[in-house]
Scaffold this motif. Structure first.
Motif, PDB file in Angstrom:
ATOM      1  N   VAL A  67       2.571  12.927   0.343  1.00 36.40           N
ATOM      2  CA  VAL A  67       1.950  13.110  -0.970  1.00 36.40           C
ATOM      3  C   VAL A  67       0.585  12.424  -1.061  1.00 36.40           C
ATOM      4  N   LEU A  68      -0.365  13.159  -1.612  1.00 40.00           N
ATOM      5  CA  LEU A  68      -1.657  12.568  -1.985  1.00 40.00           C
ATOM      6  C   LEU A  68      -1.787  12.662  -3.503  1.00 40.00           C
ATOM      7  N   GLN A  69      -1.954  11.513  -4.136  1.00 45.56           N
ATOM      8  CA  GLN A  69      -2.240  11.503  -5.572  1.00 45.56           C
ATOM      9  C   GLN A  69      -3.424  10.556  -5.815  1.00 45.56           C
ATOM     10  N   PRO A  70      -4.628  11.102  -5.877  1.00 43.82           N
ATOM     11  CA  PRO A  70      -5.803  10.257  -6.064  1.00 43.82           C
ATOM     12  C   PRO A  70      -6.241  10.219  -7.533  1.00 43.82           C
ATOM     13  N   ILE A  71      -7.173   9.330  -7.805  1.00 47.22           N
ATOM     14  CA  ILE A  71      -7.724   9.242  -9.157  1.00 47.22           C
ATOM     15  C   ILE A  71      -9.180   8.774  -9.067  1.00 47.22           C
ATOM     16  N   LYS A  98       0.847  -1.205   0.000  1.00 44.63           N
ATOM     17  CA  LYS A  98       0.000   0.000   0.000  1.00 44.63           C
ATOM     18  C   LYS A  98       0.875   1.246   0.000  1.00 44.63           C
ATOM     19  N   THR A  99       1.849   1.230  -0.884  1.00 43.40           N
ATOM     20  CA  THR A  99       2.859   2.284  -0.945  1.00 43.40           C
ATOM     21  C   THR A  99       2.269   3.679  -1.093  1.00 43.40           C
ATOM     22  N   PHE A 100       1.172   3.800  -1.870  1.00 38.11           N
ATOM     23  CA  PHE A 100       0.675   5.138  -2.194  1.00 38.11           C
ATOM     24  C   PHE A 100      -0.546   5.550  -1.382  1.00 38.11           C
ATOM     25  N   LYS A 101      -0.799   4.803  -0.312  1.00 39.08           N
ATOM     26  CA  LYS A 101      -1.905   5.183   0.552  1.00 39.08           C
ATOM     27  C   LYS A 101      -1.510   6.455   1.304  1.00 39.08           C
ATOM     28  N   ALA A 102      -2.337   7.466   1.187  1.00 40.12           N
ATOM     29  CA  ALA A 102      -2.017   8.754   1.819  1.00 40.12           C
ATOM     30  C   ALA A 102      -2.715   8.846   3.167  1.00 40.12           C
ATOM     31  N   ILE A 103      -1.943   9.186   4.196  1.00 43.85           N
ATOM     32  CA  ILE A 103      -2.511   9.347   5.535  1.00 43.85           C
ATOM     33  C   ILE A 103      -2.177  10.747   6.034  1.00 43.85           C
ATOM     34  N   GLU A 104      -3.177  11.423   6.556  1.00 45.90           N
ATOM     35  CA  GLU A 104      -2.983  12.789   7.028  1.00 45.90           C
ATOM     36  C   GLU A 104      -1.962  12.790   8.172  1.00 45.90           C
ATOM     37  N   ASP A 105      -1.024  13.695   8.112  1.00 45.57           N
ATOM     38  CA  ASP A 105      -0.010  13.803   9.157  1.00 45.57           C
ATOM     39  C   ASP A 105       0.329  15.279   9.329  1.00 45.57           C
ATOM     40  N   ASN A 120       2.306  16.749  11.058  1.00 46.04           N
ATOM     41  CA  ASN A 120       3.713  17.096  11.258  1.00 46.04           C
ATOM     42  C   ASN A 120       4.524  17.080   9.976  1.00 46.04           C
ATOM     43  N   LYS A 121       3.857  16.673   8.883  1.00 43.91           N
ATOM     44  CA  LYS A 121       4.588  16.592   7.621  1.00 43.91           C
ATOM     45  C   LYS A 121       3.991  17.559   6.625  1.00 43.91           C
ATOM     46  N   GLU A 122       4.843  18.154   5.827  1.00 49.50           N
ATOM     47  CA  GLU A 122       4.344  19.047   4.785  1.00 49.50           C
ATOM     48  C   GLU A 122       3.620  18.223   3.732  1.00 49.50           C
ATOM     49  N   LYS A 123       2.391  18.632   3.404  1.00 49.83           N
ATOM     50  CA  LYS A 123       1.602  17.844   2.444  1.00 49.83           C
ATOM     51  C   LYS A 123       1.844  18.318   1.024  1.00 49.83           C
ATOM     52  N   TYR A 124       1.628  17.418   0.094  1.00 52.84           N
ATOM     53  CA  TYR A 124       1.692  17.775  -1.323  1.00 52.84           C
ATOM     54  C   TYR A 124       0.574  17.022  -2.026  1.00 52.84           C
ATOM     55  N   TYR A 125      -0.408  17.784  -2.483  1.00 55.23           N
ATOM     56  CA  TYR A 125      -1.571  17.186  -3.141  1.00 55.23           C
ATOM     57  C   TYR A 125      -1.422  17.428  -4.638  1.00 55.23           C
ATOM     58  N   CYS A 126      -1.213  16.346  -5.360  1.00 59.48           N
ATOM     59  CA  CYS A 126      -1.027  16.426  -6.805  1.00 59.48           C
ATOM     60  C   CYS A 126      -2.219  15.764  -7.494  1.00 59.48           C
ATOM     61  N   LEU A 127      -2.830  16.491  -8.404  1.00 55.55           N
ATOM     62  CA  LEU A 127      -4.035  15.961  -9.042  1.00 55.55           C
ATOM     63  C   LEU A 127      -3.997  16.182 -10.552  1.00 55.55           C
ATOM     64  N   SER A 128      -4.203  15.091 -11.278  1.00 57.20           N
ATOM     65  CA  SER A 128      -4.403  15.198 -12.726  1.00 57.20           C
ATOM     66  C   SER A 128      -5.904  15.135 -12.959  1.00 57.20           C
ATOM     67  N   MET A 129      -6.394  15.933 -13.908  1.00 57.58           N
ATOM     68  CA  MET A 129      -7.834  15.955 -14.171  1.00 57.58           C
ATOM     69  C   MET A 129      -8.323  14.531 -14.425  1.00 57.58           C
ATOM     70  N   PHE A 130      -9.350  14.134 -13.679  1.00 57.79           N
ATOM     71  CA  PHE A 130      -9.771  12.737 -13.795  1.00 57.79           C
ATOM     72  C   PHE A 130     -10.424  12.479 -15.140  1.00 57.79           C
ATOM     73  N   PRO A 131     -10.283  11.214 -15.632  1.00 57.26           N
ATOM     74  CA  PRO A 131     -10.716  10.929 -16.993  1.00 57.26           C
ATOM     75  C   PRO A 131     -12.195  10.580 -17.082  1.00 57.26           C
ATOM     76  N   SER A 178       4.548  13.730  -8.317  1.00 62.48           N
ATOM     77  CA  SER A 178       4.194  13.138  -7.021  1.00 62.48           C
ATOM     78  C   SER A 178       5.355  12.348  -6.439  1.00 62.48           C
ATOM     79  N   ARG A 179       5.976  11.527  -7.271  1.00 62.46           N
ATOM     80  CA  ARG A 179       7.080  10.703  -6.789  1.00 62.46           C
ATOM     81  C   ARG A 179       8.285  11.569  -6.417  1.00 62.46           C
ATOM     82  N   PHE A 180       8.504  12.626  -7.196  1.00 57.01           N
ATOM     83  CA  PHE A 180       9.613  13.532  -6.882  1.00 57.01           C
ATOM     84  C   PHE A 180       9.392  14.176  -5.516  1.00 57.01           C
ATOM     85  N   GLN A 181       8.176  14.673  -5.279  1.00 57.25           N
ATOM     86  CA  GLN A 181       7.892  15.350  -4.011  1.00 57.25           C
ATOM     87  C   GLN A 181       7.933  14.383  -2.830  1.00 57.25           C
TER      88      GLN A 181
END
Ligand SMILES: [Zn+2]
Length: 823
Positions: A73-77, A22-29, A31-42, A63-66
């Protein structure tokens, strides 16, 4: 691990790793700086095309860079699942839109996973699911209660054969796309969002979107179209009413020679009752629904009503016409005609021999020659033929006329917006049901909150003639929530732009079933990076910005704007043309992934062009990308082969490195510096990749003979693999472990620049003789002025040029040049 690169195997292994961990599961934290990256959903059309892959890879790389920069990082689809294509497919294939949509989602999800996109699939949204659209219905009712939603009659394209309303794109040369019947204009009651209530803020806060492309902000500004002008009331001679007009050129008020009314204007309709010619003209106008953009090219036609209007400024009496170029939906449905100073009015006046009266003359610095027998004068000017107002400039005329009109109680200064309220009713089946009930005694009543969602029936019989909902009493028959008598549900559904106007916020808490949003929305929002096509520059982004502000004002979230940074990616072209099925020039990503692997496709798409520019497809470019990955793979295994694996760069005495060793390390750390900036700030993945390729070329020429050489090669390979991992995540996942690391590369930090490696110990200087360049030399960075002078004077070429002459002086410009002055 294999010494041969087999992409399919490598990619399956990496994808399985991410899934099980579950590598890309995003959990609110907090204490960590968040980065929300979103591509327009198809839209789930069924098949992924190369343009999709480009769009989603850009988001994935960022997303992976950040993530490697330590951000949370949050990257949803999700799926923008409602819309017309599902209805069309249903007609063609005899399968309900819901079933077709869900099948496509399943299929496309598989394709997305094959590309290795790092999405948090636990947050997946499909907008056609009741758990999503119930909150859209809820929000609609909240905004209705707040006065931001209203109902009014509005014109639609009506297909008299299919008995259905057509979208603009379904009208082809004035006929229905299916039936071929002549399309009619029909007025039906529809729901509107009062987006104009936010016009001012939508315009002003564009200034805060400094990380958006300027072109997009300009398009939004033009669309909102703020203009300052004057409203003036023209009395109608021998009648009690007056006609209100709005103009942004009030300085030409004395040049009005006619008024023009829209065909829908109440006065036009009234006059037509007694005038069969006018009645016929109104009928003709009714058959064409004219888009604003078409007005300019429309053949201008009109009819004189015989009525006269009185100009409130100079009391001139002018004829009142009905004209096809005046839009009833816009403003008051009446405009003033100033043929001398407006091209459209000029054309109309010439056609119907209306008088043309010049009231502006060019300013002194303007060299225009006014010839009203040929064209209107549309420049800025000073008033003439305007009685007491002669000589005034624009500003003076504006202020004077406002005062004159106010004193007579016949007008005022006003700000107008081009933006109009957003009509959201669609007479279609496959959309969110509008949660309203029509009661014969109580009128229109919102569905009570406890009864939401109003479910859209998914098992339906779809014929294409009218909406199936209108034929389903089990859907529309209900009782009034107020008086409990029999009532009917609204059978229209929402414009699908509704779902895409708030999905980005729902991704913060898609599992929340007690309310629309919870506190997580303020952790993740605003979206840090939004990515999508330029075709969404106006409507989608404007609607989403409007929803965001409306939701903020309902207390649902706290930020003012939804998207901090916007990247609009370019198209993918083949042979210079946009890929499309009809042109037969599409490239199927599936075949490419089979042959080369997803990493090659991703690398090619990121390398071939700047993300904002069009990308020209190239088969040889794809092969080139594949060859590079293969070389990296082979080089890494050659490096490991037969040697002690050294996951850590040994602590070594860097001062004593040879020049070759130092320059290898310098290039490595210069590349890290460049790639960090290119990927993180400039988003120029292409130049970052080019730098990595150069670094690999240099490594190819670097002979590994000593332990130190080996450590330097290891450092270089590690750096390339880390920097490439956002772009080619699968193969770098395998190589990372092959290099001896036990953790996953996706959890490794981005390489750190060793500043000591960047220090240059020599530099190049130019030697001039009497200001002319005669030589270039490499000198130690620490060399003093006297040493530099000697080096210059002893240079062979310099010696030749100073032979037999007297050296007057030698000037040293540190780090740049040495000039020898001779006579
Ligand atoms: Zn009732």
């Amino acid at each position: 691990m294999e010494n041969q690169y087999y992409p399919k195997k490598v990619e399956e292994l990496a994808q399985r790793y991410w899934e099980t961990h579950k590598t890309f599961k995003a959990i609110e934290d907090p204490n960590k700086e968040k980065y929300y990256c979103l591509s327009m959903f198809p839209y789930p059309s069924g098949n992924l095309h190369v343009g999709h892959v480009r769009n989603y890879t850009i988001g994935d790389v960022l997303s992976r860079f950040q993530r490697m920069q330590g951000k949370n990082v949050l990257q949803p689809i999700g799926w923008d699942a409602f819309g017309l294509p599902a209805e069309n497919a249903a007609l063609e294939r005899k399968i309900p839109p819901a079933k077709w949509t869900y099948q496509n989602i399943t299929h496309m999800k598989q394709q997305f996973k094959q590309i290795g996109l790092g999405y948090d699939w636990d947050r997946e949204i499909a907008t056609c699911r009741p758990e999503y659209y119930r909150w859209e219905q809820w929000l609609f009712i909240k905004l209705y209660e707040k006065g931001l939603v209203y109902k009014k009659k509005s014109i639609v394209n009506w297909d008299p054969v299919d008995q259905t309303v057509l979208a603009n794109e379904q009208v082809i040369s004035g006929r229905g796309w299916r039936s071929g019947a002549l399309v009619e204009r029909r007025e039906i009651p529809q729901w509107f969002f009062k987006i104009t209530a936010y016009a001012d803020e939508l315009l002003k806060s564009l200034d805060t979107l400094t990380e958006w492309p300027e072109s997009v902000c300009t398009m939004q500004r033009n669309w909102i179209g703020r203009s300052k002008g004057i409203c003036a009331d023209f009395d109608v001679k021998d009648r009690t009413e007056s006609i209100e007009i709005f103009t942004t050129c009030p300085d030409t008020l004395c040049g009005v020679t006619y008024l023009a009314l829209a065909p829908e204007h109440p006065l036009s309709i009234e006059m037509a009752e007694k005038d069969p010619v006018l009645a016929e003209f109104l009928k003709e106008c009714k058959n064409v629904k004219v888009a604003e953009a078409e007005i300019a090219t429309l053949e201008k036609k009109g009819i004189d009503t015989g009525l006269k209007a009185i100009n409130p400024i100079n009391n001139d009496s002018v004829p009142i016409w009905v004209a096809n170029y005046v839009l009833g939906e816009y403003g008051s449905g009446a405009v003033m005609g100033v043929p001398a100073h407006d091209d459209r009015d000029y054309e109309f006046a010439k056609k119907y021999q209306l008088s043309i009266k010049q009231v502006l003359e060019p300013l002194e610095e303007d060299e225009s020659i006014v010839d009203l027998s040929k064209a209107a004068f549309t420049g800025k000017g000073r008033l003439i033929n305007s009685g007491p107002y002669n000589g005034l400039n624009f500003e003076q005329a504006f202020n004077t006329f406002v005062k004159v009109l106010q004193d007579k109680n016949k007008g005022r200064s006003e700000i107008h917006f081009r933006l109009r309220d957003w009509g959201v009713s669609r007479q279609r089946y496959w959309g969110t049901p509008i949660p309203m009930i029509h009661c014969p005694s109580c009128g229109t009543v919102p569905v009570p909150e406890k009864d939401l969602p109003v479910l859209l029936p998914e098992e339906i019989h779809f014929e294409g003639v009218g909406s199936p909902l209108k034929k389903m009493p089990e859907f529309y028959e209900t009782t009034c929530p107020i008086c409990s008598e029999k009532a009917e549900r609204e059978t229209d559904t929402f414009d699908t732009f509704m779902e895409s106007s708030w999905y980005y916020a729902r991704f913060a808490c898609p599992d929340q079933n007690q309310k629309m949003f919870d506190e997580r929305v303020n952790y993740w929002l605003p979206v840090d990076q939004y990515i999508g096509g330029i075709e969404h520059a106006i409507l989608h982004l404007l609607y989403a910005r409007f929803f965001h502000k409306a939701m903020r004002d309902l207390g649902l979230l706290k930020s003012d704007e939804p998207f901090t940074r916007l990247l609009t990616q370019g198209m993918v072209l083949k042979d210079g043309a946009k890929m499309s099925k009809s042109k037969g020039n599409t490239v199927d990503p599936k075949n490419l992934i089979e042959t080369y692997g997803a990493d090659t496709l991703r690398l090619f798409l990121m390398f071939a062009a700047h993300p904002e520019l069009s990308l020209e497809w190239s088969d040889s470019g794809v092969e080139g990308a594949f060859r590079f990955l293969k070389r990296l793979w082979t080089r890494t295994f050659e490096h490991i082969d037969g040697k002690r694996q050294s996951p850590k760069i040994p602590e070594i005495n860097k001062e004593n490195f040879t020049e070759i060793q130092k320059s290898m390390r310098r290039l490595c750390h210069e590349t890290i510096r460049k790639a960090t900036d290119d990927v993180g700030r400039r988003h120029t993945f292409n130049t970052a990749i080019a730098a990595m390729m150069e670094l690999m070329n240099a490594l190819g020429k670097f002979a590994v003979e000593t332990e130190i050489d080996y450590a330097i090669a290891q450092e270089t390979l590690e750096s390339v693999i880390l920097m490439l991992s956002p772009i080619a995540p699968h193969m770098t996942h395998a190589l990372w472990n092959a290099l001896g690391y036990s953790g996953a590369i996706v959890d490794a930090p981005w390489p750190v620049i060793d500043k000591s490696a960047l220090i240059t110990e020599t530099l190049d200087m130019v030697i001039q003789v009497n200001g002319k360049v005669r030589a270039q030399i490499t000198v130690p960075i620490k060399a003093d002025e006297e040493t530099l002078k000697q080096l210059a004077l002893n240079h062979e070429n310099v010696k030749r040029h100073i032979q037999g002459k007297t050296v007057r002086k030698v000037i040293v410009v540190p780090t740049k040049l040495i000039n020898v002055v001779v006579a």
